[in-house]
Design an enzyme around this catalytic site. Sequence first.
Site, PDB file in Angstrom:
ATOM      1  N   ARG A   1      -1.396   5.156  13.611  1.00 32.58           N
ATOM      2  CA  ARG A   1      -1.851   5.363  12.534  1.00 32.58           C
ATOM      3  C   ARG A   1      -1.435   6.402  11.612  1.00 32.58           C
ATOM      4  O   ARG A   1      -1.561   6.577  10.580  1.00 32.58           O
ATOM      5  CB  ARG A   1      -3.219   5.130  12.624  1.00 32.58           C
ATOM      6  CG  ARG A   1      -4.133   4.628  11.268  1.00 32.58           C
ATOM      7  CD  ARG A   1      -5.709   4.704  11.452  1.00 32.58           C
ATOM      8  NE  ARG A   1      -6.156   4.172  12.539  1.00 32.58           N
ATOM      9  CZ  ARG A   1      -6.596   5.228  13.404  1.00 32.58           C
ATOM     10  NH1 ARG A   1      -6.786   6.486  13.133  1.00 32.58           N
ATOM     11  NH2 ARG A   1      -7.671   4.894  14.434  1.00 32.58           N
TER      12      ARG A   1
ATOM     13  N   TYR B   1      -5.249   2.157 -16.047  1.00 30.29           N
ATOM     14  CA  TYR B   1      -5.051   0.864 -15.345  1.00 30.29           C
ATOM     15  C   TYR B   1      -6.464   0.423 -14.999  1.00 30.29           C
ATOM     16  O   TYR B   1      -7.282   0.797 -14.499  1.00 30.29           O
ATOM     17  CB  TYR B   1      -4.213   1.199 -14.282  1.00 30.29           C
ATOM     18  CG  TYR B   1      -3.681   0.041 -13.308  1.00 30.29           C
ATOM     19  CD1 TYR B   1      -2.698  -0.689 -13.789  1.00 30.29           C
ATOM     20  CD2 TYR B   1      -4.007   0.034 -11.912  1.00 30.29           C
ATOM     21  CE1 TYR B   1      -2.354  -1.739 -12.940  1.00 30.29           C
ATOM     22  CE2 TYR B   1      -3.612  -0.923 -11.047  1.00 30.29           C
ATOM     23  CZ  TYR B   1      -2.778  -2.003 -12.008  1.00 30.29           C
ATOM     24  OH  TYR B   1      -2.200  -3.046 -10.835  1.00 30.29           O
TER      25      TYR B   1
ATOM     26  N   ASP C   1      -2.021   9.309 -12.679  1.00 34.91           N
ATOM     27  CA  ASP C   1      -1.281   8.241 -12.487  1.00 34.91           C
ATOM     28  C   ASP C   1       0.073   8.310 -12.971  1.00 34.91           C
ATOM     29  O   ASP C   1       0.185   8.232 -14.321  1.00 34.91           O
ATOM     30  CB  ASP C   1      -2.154   6.984 -12.726  1.00 34.91           C
ATOM     31  CG  ASP C   1      -1.462   5.750 -12.115  1.00 34.91           C
ATOM     32  OD1 ASP C   1      -0.215   5.671 -12.073  1.00 34.91           O
ATOM     33  OD2 ASP C   1      -2.029   4.669 -12.180  1.00 34.91           O
TER      34      ASP C   1
ATOM     35  N   LYS D   1       6.378  -0.125  -7.917  1.00 37.71           N
ATOM     36  CA  LYS D   1       6.981  -0.248  -8.894  1.00 37.71           C
ATOM     37  C   LYS D   1       8.356   0.390  -8.929  1.00 37.71           C
ATOM     38  O   LYS D   1       9.388  -0.303  -8.134  1.00 37.71           O
ATOM     39  CB  LYS D   1       6.164   0.391 -10.148  1.00 37.71           C
ATOM     40  CG  LYS D   1       4.709  -0.095 -10.139  1.00 37.71           C
ATOM     41  CD  LYS D   1       4.653  -1.481 -10.553  1.00 37.71           C
ATOM     42  CE  LYS D   1       3.076  -1.742 -10.651  1.00 37.71           C
ATOM     43  NZ  LYS D   1       2.197  -1.344 -11.099  1.00 37.71           N
TER      44      LYS D   1
HETATM   45  C1  LIG Z   1       0.629  -1.478 -10.861  1.00 38.06           C
HETATM   46  C2  LIG Z   1       0.250  -0.046 -10.801  1.00 38.06           C
HETATM   47  C3  LIG Z   1      -0.827   0.392 -10.047  1.00 38.06           C
HETATM   48  C4  LIG Z   1      -1.113  -0.394  -8.813  1.00 38.06           C
HETATM   49  O1  LIG Z   1      -0.234  -0.348  -7.887  1.00 38.06           O
HETATM   50  P1  LIG Z   1      -0.321  -1.825  -6.910  1.00 38.06           P
HETATM   51  O2  LIG Z   1       0.681  -1.150  -5.788  1.00 38.06           O
HETATM   52  O3  LIG Z   1      -0.341  -2.939  -7.594  1.00 38.06           O
HETATM   53  O4  LIG Z   1      -1.641  -1.531  -6.192  1.00 38.06           O
HETATM   54  C5  LIG Z   1      -1.424   1.728 -10.592  1.00 38.06           C
HETATM   55  N1  LIG Z   1      -1.217   2.006 -11.552  1.00 38.06           N
HETATM   56  C6  LIG Z   1      -0.368   1.778 -12.559  1.00 38.06           C
HETATM   57  C7  LIG Z   1      -0.257   2.414 -14.013  1.00 38.06           C
HETATM   58  C8  LIG Z   1       0.278   0.523 -12.314  1.00 38.06           C
HETATM   59  O5  LIG Z   1       1.142  -0.010 -13.270  1.00 38.06           O
END
Ligand SMILES: *Cc1c(COP(=O)(O)O)cnc(C)c1O
Length: 412
Positions: free
Chosen positions: A77, A131, A203, A228
């Site tokens: 883990r 988000y 973020d 992403k």
């Molecule tokens: C897609 C996204 C997330 C979340 O990511 P996941 O891997 O889909 O959980 C968080 N913040 C932003 C700005 C995003 O576009």
Amino acid sequence: MGRGPRHTETDGGNVSGSNSGPKAKATQVVTAGRRKEWTQGIVNPPVWRASTILYEDVEEMRANGRRDTHHRLFYGRRGTPTQWALADALTQLEPGAEATFLYPSGVAAISAALLSVLSPGDELLLPDSAYEPTTAFAGGMLKRFGIATRTYDPMIGAGIAELIGENTRAVFLESPGSLTFEVQDVPAIVAVAKEHGLVTLLDNTWATPLLFPAIEKGIDLSILACTKYVVGHSDVMLGSVTATKEFWPRLRATSFQLGQTVGPDDAWLGSRGLRTMATRLKQHGESALRVAKWLKGRPEVARVLHPALDDCPGSAFFHRDFAGGSGLFSIVLDGCGDAERVAMIDALELFGIGFSWGGYESLALPIDPEKLRKVVPWETEGPAIRLHIGLEDPDDLIADLERGLQCVRPNR
Ligand SMILES: *Cc1c(COP(=O)(O)O)cnc(C)c1O
């Protein structure tokens, strides 16, 4: 440039040669995290799978339990060199950062980061353009555990000082904002937060550390949905939080307590994607700006919400603070209704219809920011569409959009 990450400084076998001075970001994405002891000389750090780690004898087992387990095999883990290589690489991209924890999704990264700094009775400041699942976590689980959230105008800048109360503990930022792309005055907000002893979390999924080195800009916890651009191929869910020395111990402890861990195969795919991220981002950025400027000249389009264009609130901050743009932006159609918007999106051949962006392919998505807003009403001339500009030839994408726009009657 700040000092390198602590956990790589002592590593003589590091291919990144951290002793020989700062390197360009495009070089770092190629070299970072590839320690010889983890790769054994193989170019890509291989997949090390493990739950159980076996010890030579009881003494060795006991000794290992007393040592810091960071970058040391202890229990599956806590990761293997496959996860450490990716985490280490992400740390190296953030000058001044201490270390990085990986999560099975971007949302898992956001929730763990928030839980690591908030306690019952605390208040969180959250931008209206966050988000949607971040807002849902604040209004759901955080609220249930007695943590209040105050939503703020993403363009508030230094004015955020007026929202700070006795219980305010943390400021969450997302720049540019999801769907509507307001670029925040991050340095101004960070300065106020520091003055009041507040934690800042950003973020940074849109820009990545390549276009906005968050920790260097004074952020305490820099969050990525690696799903992403780090992964870059729309086939893995992955998240990360990179922390300063001050916040790393509590981020790590919280994440261990939550049982957060990432499978080595997913981490390996993340590392593989990272190696081409600088090149991909450059192309996403160039093509997106080209398409955005073309859309700006179209009569069917009222506004183009691309951080580099002055239709976008905070574009001056974008030009001041960012090294470039990525591939995601929105447009507001002029005067038509949802039926025309749907017809346009359905008519596109090269743009897929899907949520998770950052892959090599282009996407178009109808968005309705007015349904999400809490403190800043969304004023609009018509329905909006979020576009992700992929790695296809931009001329082909423009031709596709031109065909799609025929479904939208110009208002003038
Ligand atoms: C897609 C996204 C997330 C979340 O990511 P996941 O891997 O889909 O959980 C968080 N913040 C932003 C700005 C995003 O576009």
